[in-house]
Design a protein around this motif. Structure first.
Motif, PDB file in Angstrom:
ATOM      1  N   ASN A  20       0.822  -1.208   0.000  1.00 51.36           N
ATOM      2  CA  ASN A  20       0.000   0.000   0.000  1.00 51.36           C
ATOM      3  C   ASN A  20       0.857   1.259   0.000  1.00 51.36           C
ATOM      4  OD1 ASN A  20      -2.429  -1.470   0.091  1.00 51.36           O
ATOM      5  ND2 ASN A  20      -2.380  -1.580   2.329  1.00 51.36           N
ATOM      6  N   GLN A  21       2.154   1.095   0.188  1.00 54.34           N
ATOM      7  CA  GLN A  21       3.058   2.238   0.218  1.00 54.34           C
ATOM      8  C   GLN A  21       3.280   2.774  -1.207  1.00 54.34           C
ATOM      9  OE1 GLN A  21       5.732   0.219   3.825  1.00 54.34           O
ATOM     10  NE2 GLN A  21       6.760   1.190   2.097  1.00 54.34           N
ATOM     11  N   PRO A  22       3.376   4.097  -1.354  1.00 53.49           N
ATOM     12  CA  PRO A  22       3.573   4.688  -2.691  1.00 53.49           C
ATOM     13  C   PRO A  22       4.963   4.415  -3.275  1.00 53.49           C
ATOM     14  CG  PRO A  22       3.686   6.377  -0.986  1.00 53.49           C
ATOM     15  CD  PRO A  22       3.214   5.122  -0.308  1.00 53.49           C
ATOM     16  N   ASN A  23       5.905   4.002  -2.427  1.00 47.06           N
ATOM     17  CA  ASN A  23       7.277   3.776  -2.891  1.00 47.06           C
ATOM     18  C   ASN A  23       7.542   2.304  -3.233  1.00 47.06           C
ATOM     19  OD1 ASN A  23       7.113   2.930  -0.184  1.00 47.06           O
ATOM     20  ND2 ASN A  23       9.319   3.199   0.122  1.00 47.06           N
ATOM     21  N   VAL A  24       6.478   1.523  -3.474  1.00 48.39           N
ATOM     22  CA  VAL A  24       6.650   0.096  -3.745  1.00 48.39           C
ATOM     23  C   VAL A  24       6.088  -0.242  -5.124  1.00 48.39           C
ATOM     24  CG1 VAL A  24       6.063  -2.256  -3.023  1.00 48.39           C
ATOM     25  CG2 VAL A  24       6.586  -0.510  -1.308  1.00 48.39           C
ATOM     26  N   THR A  25       6.923  -0.959  -5.910  1.00 52.31           N
ATOM     27  CA  THR A  25       6.519  -1.439  -7.228  1.00 52.31           C
ATOM     28  C   THR A  25       6.526  -2.962  -7.228  1.00 52.31           C
ATOM     29  OG1 THR A  25       7.494   0.495  -8.316  1.00 52.31           O
ATOM     30  CG2 THR A  25       7.085  -1.447  -9.694  1.00 52.31           C
ATOM     31  N   LEU A  26       5.472  -3.561  -7.769  1.00 53.35           N
ATOM     32  CA  LEU A  26       5.396  -5.017  -7.875  1.00 53.35           C
ATOM     33  C   LEU A  26       5.400  -5.405  -9.347  1.00 53.35           C
ATOM     34  CD1 LEU A  26       5.016  -7.850  -6.656  1.00 53.35           C
ATOM     35  CD2 LEU A  26       2.547  -7.409  -6.615  1.00 53.35           C
ATOM     36  N   VAL A  27       6.424  -6.164  -9.752  1.00 49.20           N
ATOM     37  CA  VAL A  27       6.550  -6.600 -11.135  1.00 49.20           C
ATOM     38  C   VAL A  27       6.207  -8.089 -11.212  1.00 49.20           C
ATOM     39  CG1 VAL A  27       8.100  -6.867 -13.112  1.00 49.20           C
ATOM     40  CG2 VAL A  27       8.350  -4.891 -11.571  1.00 49.20           C
TER      41      VAL A  27
END
Length: 549
Positions: free
Chosen positions: A350-357
């Motif tokens: 839910n954090q804005p600094n996290v990307t899931l590929v």
């Protein structure tokens, strides 16, 4: 750093038993065999006791069994030791092994920083000849492999992996001094147990986190909490002996057991309330304390997954993250890949600094000096790259050693054609060699200390019986081995296991035979088979080499 010096004086020594590995299994064997009057030595590749807890030092490393049974069952040890949490962390487990070492005076018979590299059996003397990386050669009567099921790490074969200019570590080889990642750009490849633990640990601190996921982890709530000394004192007085005895009566060696009634034999209301109870209790209750049908019946499995999916989805804000982490259709039957216990894993996304590929949809094309480039051409720039890519599990820990049978065939070569053991303790053409918490045992579905104690007791009793009858050699027969392989595979094929690509079957290792690496029938059934063989005069074994008086 090593905690003792090499012992070259050991070279060419003959003694009763060499134990490889100083984790739970190795410590248990050393202590009890010494008590039985045998001469025993332990060779440990690491610099201290602890086995997996010595090697797995990555941030967030934590056990997934309740403290009360994730320890030795010996009263002399548990009566004076108290844990701080329901699920202890790596540092506390290292402290526990230090306590056990002092209590049992273990270190005098352990040689650290000594990796076993080769072993062959001398058929004239009925002894193993064992060599190590640092030049020691010894000749024990028995060789007991306590190498654990996850000590051969897997490194991904990505183009350019060696060109990355930042910091890169596999979770298994995490440096003792740690890695400073606050304010850094961190990438994690893999979302198995170590990946989940690292992700939830680093997520709140890093500048940006990029997670490269192949399959979502169907993780379960840990429900972690502190445990007071007062609570433990009461448990020791009233419950501990019962808890330890109970382990042999439950499917997975825990203090709780699977539910044998059908999930659809009760009303929808009762079903929902039971699933909710298991969920809120935390730990593996929702997996190994649920209805046994989840392993054999797709409809039951779907019901359990649907409950899981709704609970997890509610914790994730973004619809795209929900789709990737908790899809409506299960990526595989629930529980046929090992779930991880998590504390705030889903909240990290839910954090804005996290990307899931999702690397099924957008695979990794190469590793560059700056980071990870995916097939869509995007280069994810990183300061730190974490390889949470798992292990050549169950067989790899043993097969990586140059162990040759009496027919000259390497154990890795033999098992490379298809795993074959007898009782998950021995293998034909490898006399006087035992292993525990490994191939064809209840390993992946059993509390670790439970497994090493029940298997360890069988090995110790067998060696004692041989001494009493003056035998110097024990060979499992090929007929018995073939029978055990069929038994293991018959139980396995009745379940849903093959619908998942997992380390349970070796499917995570390129080129490895896909098969059952574990005994999936539960601890009571496994114990019954082992004990019946012993009670029938060690049926399936041939004893020989009468010892001279």
């Amino acid at each position: 750093m090593s905690t003792n010096t090499q012992q070259p004086s050991l070279s060419n020594q003959e003694f009763d038993v060499l134990v490889v590995g100083a984790g739970f299994g190795g410590v248990y064997q050393l202590h009890h065999l010494r008590q039985a009057g045998f001469s025993v030595k332990v060779f440990e590749a690491g610099g201290n006791l602890g086995g997996t807890w010595y090697w797995n030092r990555y941030p967030g490393a934590r056990v997934d069994s309740d403290f009360s049974i994730y320890q030795f069952s010996m009263e002399e040890l548990w009566k004076d030791w108290n844990w701080s949490e329901r699920f202890p962390g790596q540092k506390e487990l290292v402290e526990y092994f230090d306590y056990v070492d002092k209590k049992l005076d273990l270190r005098r018979d352990i040689t650290f920083d000594t990796r076993v590299t080769a072993a062959h059996f001398d058929t004239t003397a009925n002894r193993w000849v064992v060599s190590t990386q640092n030049g020691i050669t010894v000749r024990p009567r028995f060789l007991i492999l306590c190498t654990g099921f996850a000590s051969k790490p897997l490194y991904p074969d990505y183009k350019g992996l060696d060109t990355f200019k930042g910091i890169i570590h596999h979770t298994y080889g995490w440096p003792q001094e740690g890695v400073e990642w606050a304010g850094k750009r961190v990438g994690v490849i893999g979302t198995g147990a170590s990946g989940v633990q690292v992700i939830q640990e680093c997520g709140p601190d890093v500048a940006h986190l990029t997670v490269f996921q192949r399959t979502p982890n169907l993780a379960l709530p840990m429900v972690q909490h502190k445990v007071s000394e007062k609570t433990q004192t009461k448990m020791k007085e009233e419950m501990y002996p019962y808890l330890f005895r109970r382990r042999e009566q439950t499917f997975a060696g825990f203090h709780f057991d699977t539910i044998n009634t059908g999930i659809f034999d009760v009303s929808p209301e009762e079903r929902y309330l039971k699933l909710d109870e298991l969920w809120t209790t935390g730990g593996f209750n929702y997996w190994l304390g649920a209805h046994t049908g989840i392993f054999t019946d797709q409809r039951t499995n779907d019901e359990v997954y649907t409950f899981w999916q709704k609970r997890v989805k509610a914790r994730i804000n973004d619809p795209e993250m929900q789709r990737k982490l908790a899809p409506i259709v299960a990526p595989h039957p629930f529980g046929t890949k090992r779930p991880c216990l998590e504390q705030q894993y889903y909240e990290v996304y839910n954090q804005p600094n996290v990307t899931l590929v999702d690397i099924n949809e957008n695979p990794i094309a190469e590793i560059t000096p700056k980071g990870v480039k995916t097939r869509d051409g995007v280069e994810h720039e990183l300061d730190i790259l974490v390889l949470a890519t798992g292990f050549d599990a169950v067989t790899g820990s043993i097969a990586q050693i140059d162990i040759r049978g009496t027919d000259g065939v390497l154990i890795g070569e033999k098992w490379g054609k298809g795993l074959s053991t007898y009782l998950g303790l021995t293998s034909a053409n490898f006399p006087n060699m035992f292993f525990l918490y490994g191939p064809h045992g209840p390993t992946a579905f059993c509390n670790g200390p439970t497994c090493v104690e029940v298997q360890g007791d069988w090995i110790i009793d067998c060696i004692k019986d041989m001494r009493d009858k003056h035998f110097t050699r024990i060979d499992p027969t090929k007929v018995a081995e073939d029978g055990w392989v069929k038994y293991v595979n018959d139980i396995f094929s009745a379940g849903l296991w093959n619908k998942a690509k997992s380390w349970y079957t070796g499917a995570n290792v390129p080129g490895k035979v896909i098969e059952s690496l574990n005994f999936t029938g539960g601890v009571p059934l496994y114990l019954r088979a082992c004990r019946e063989a012993a009670e029938k005069g060690y049926e399936g074994f041939v004893f020989s080499g009468v010892e001279k008086a």
